[in-house]
Design a protein around this motif. Structure first.
Motif, short mmCIF file in Angstrom:
data_model
loop_
_atom_site.label_atom_id
_atom_site.label_comp_id
_atom_site.label_asym_id
_atom_site.label_seq_id
_atom_site.Cartn_x
_atom_site.Cartn_y
_atom_site.Cartn_z
N ALA A 141 1.17 -1.34 -0.30
CA ALA A 141 0.67 -0.48 0.28
C ALA A 141 1.57 1.16 0.19
N GLY A 142 2.14 0.89 0.41
CA GLY A 142 3.01 2.44 0.38
C GLY A 142 3.46 2.92 1.48
N LEU A 143 2.71 2.22 2.19
CA LEU A 143 3.02 2.65 3.60
C LEU A 143 4.07 2.78 4.21
N ASN A 144 5.09 3.76 4.94
CA ASN A 144 6.11 3.39 6.16
C ASN A 144 5.82 2.65 7.05
N SER A 145 6.44 1.20 7.58
CA SER A 145 5.82 1.08 8.87
C SER A 145 6.30 0.61 10.23
N VAL A 146 6.44 0.38 10.74
CA VAL A 146 7.12 0.32 11.99
C VAL A 146 6.97 -0.76 12.60
N CYS A 147 7.85 -1.20 13.35
CA CYS A 147 8.04 -2.91 13.67
C CYS A 147 9.23 -3.21 14.21
N PRO A 148 9.46 -3.96 15.41
CA PRO A 148 10.09 -3.98 16.39
C PRO A 148 11.83 -4.33 15.60
N PHE A 149 13.27 -4.19 15.94
CA PHE A 149 14.32 -4.94 15.33
C PHE A 149 14.03 -5.98 14.23
N PHE A 150 13.67 -6.54 15.37
CA PHE A 150 13.56 -8.24 14.56
C PHE A 150 12.72 -8.81 13.23
N ALA A 151 11.80 -7.99 13.53
CA ALA A 151 11.27 -7.85 12.06
C ALA A 151 11.27 -6.75 10.88
N ALA A 152 12.00 -5.84 11.42
CA ALA A 152 12.30 -5.18 10.01
C ALA A 152 13.29 -6.28 9.17
N GLY A 153 14.32 -6.52 9.22
CA GLY A 153 14.72 -7.77 8.60
C GLY A 153 15.94 -6.53 7.19
N GLY A 154 16.11 -5.32 8.06
CA GLY A 154 16.73 -4.60 7.14
C GLY A 154 16.00 -4.11 5.93
N LYS A 155 14.52 -3.99 5.59
CA LYS A 155 13.81 -4.07 4.42
C LYS A 155 13.07 -1.89 4.75
N LEU A 156 13.76 -1.53 3.48
CA LEU A 156 13.33 -0.54 3.48
C LEU A 156 11.51 -0.11 3.73
N GLY A 157 11.65 1.02 4.51
CA GLY A 157 10.20 1.22 4.51
C GLY A 157 10.45 0.28 5.64
N ARG A 158 10.63 0.00 6.47
CA ARG A 158 10.60 -1.04 8.08
C ARG A 158 11.62 0.15 8.47
N PHE A 159 11.00 0.66 9.79
CA PHE A 159 11.89 1.30 10.61
C PHE A 159 11.44 0.18 12.19
N GLY A 160 12.79 0.05 12.89
CA GLY A 160 13.34 -0.82 13.78
C GLY A 160 12.72 0.05 15.05
N TYR A 161 12.04 -0.99 16.71
CA TYR A 161 12.96 -0.39 17.28
C TYR A 161 12.95 -1.31 18.36
N GLU A 162 13.81 -1.11 19.54
CA GLU A 162 13.34 -2.14 20.60
C GLU A 162 12.64 -1.85 21.74
N SER A 163 11.22 -2.75 22.07
CA SER A 163 10.32 -2.98 22.45
C SER A 163 10.79 -2.53 23.79
N SER A 164 11.74 -2.75 24.72
CA SER A 164 11.70 -2.78 26.04
C SER A 164 12.36 -1.40 26.19
N ASP A 165 12.87 -0.32 25.10
CA ASP A 165 12.85 1.07 25.18
C ASP A 165 12.05 1.45 24.69
N PRO A 166 11.47 2.36 25.00
CA PRO A 166 10.57 4.28 25.04
C PRO A 166 10.83 5.18 23.56
#
Length: 196
Positions: A141-166
């Motif tokens: 759909a052309g969206l950027n997405s937010v997900c934990p680092f383990f799900a980002a997989g280094g793919k463009l348009g995915r912005f990773g975070y560490e779930s234990s770190d607000p």
């Protein structure tokens, strides 16, 4: 007990190759898309300018939404079919919606500002970066997405975070909302006839 025998493994993620017998010919077959459902959308469900969408209940991390809602009061967070955990998200800018038919979720995805895949880290499959349908739908759909680092997989348009770190959650969501979107070609996503 006899060992399992594989003639030709068919797997949804290349990361699963290590679990298959090395000498067997295998096929990597991702899930398919009904392209028309996304391409035919003409009506938005949103009245607000900034909207985040999350679809499905798999491994839903309600703590992510509580952090994100408080940090971004100007964003409406639409949590669709999030299950029991989503009921814990009671911030005023969270809109918790029941499970609905897939075709009903598509307008929410197509017209969102950002997609959310807030997976809880506990018991998460290591190959999720390749098999997450919601992340693939957001990209289609052309969206950027937010997900934990383990799900980002280094793919463009995915912005990773560490779930234990607000602060990591806030930084990922801010980046996804302000970074120009990656324009994926529809040919990157197989239709169901392509898959079969």
């Amino acid at each position: 007990a006899r060992a399992a025998r594989f003639v030709q493994p068919v797997q949804p993620a290349k990361q699963l190759a290590a679990t298959m017998p090395a000498k067997r010919r295998r096929s990597d077959v991702p899930p398919g898309f009904t392209h028309d459902l996304f391409q035919e959308q003409t009506t938005a469900h949103y009245a607000d300018p900034l909207n985040a969408v999350s679809v499905g209940s798999m491994l839903l991390d309600d703590k992510f939404f509580r952090t994100a809602c408080r940090a971004f009061p100007e964003v409406k967070f639409h949590i669709i079919g999030g299950g029991r955990r989503s009921l814990r998200v009671t911030e005023p800018n969270a809109i918790v919606l029941p499970e609905m038919a897939f075709h009903e979720t598509v307008p929410y995805i197509v017209y969102a500002s950002v997609g959310i895949a807030a997976y809880d880290k506990a018991a998460t499959p290591y190959y999720l970066s390749d098999t997450s349908m919601k992340l693939a739908q957001y990209a289609f759909a052309g969206l950027n997405s937010v997900c934990p680092f383990f799900a980002a997989g280094g793919k463009l348009g995915r912005f990773g975070y560490e779930s234990s770190d607000p602060s990591s959650i806030v930084a990922a969501l801010r980046a996804a909302l302000t970074t120009p979107r990656v324009q994926h070609d529809a040919s990157e996503f197989l239709s169901w006839p392509d898959v079969t």
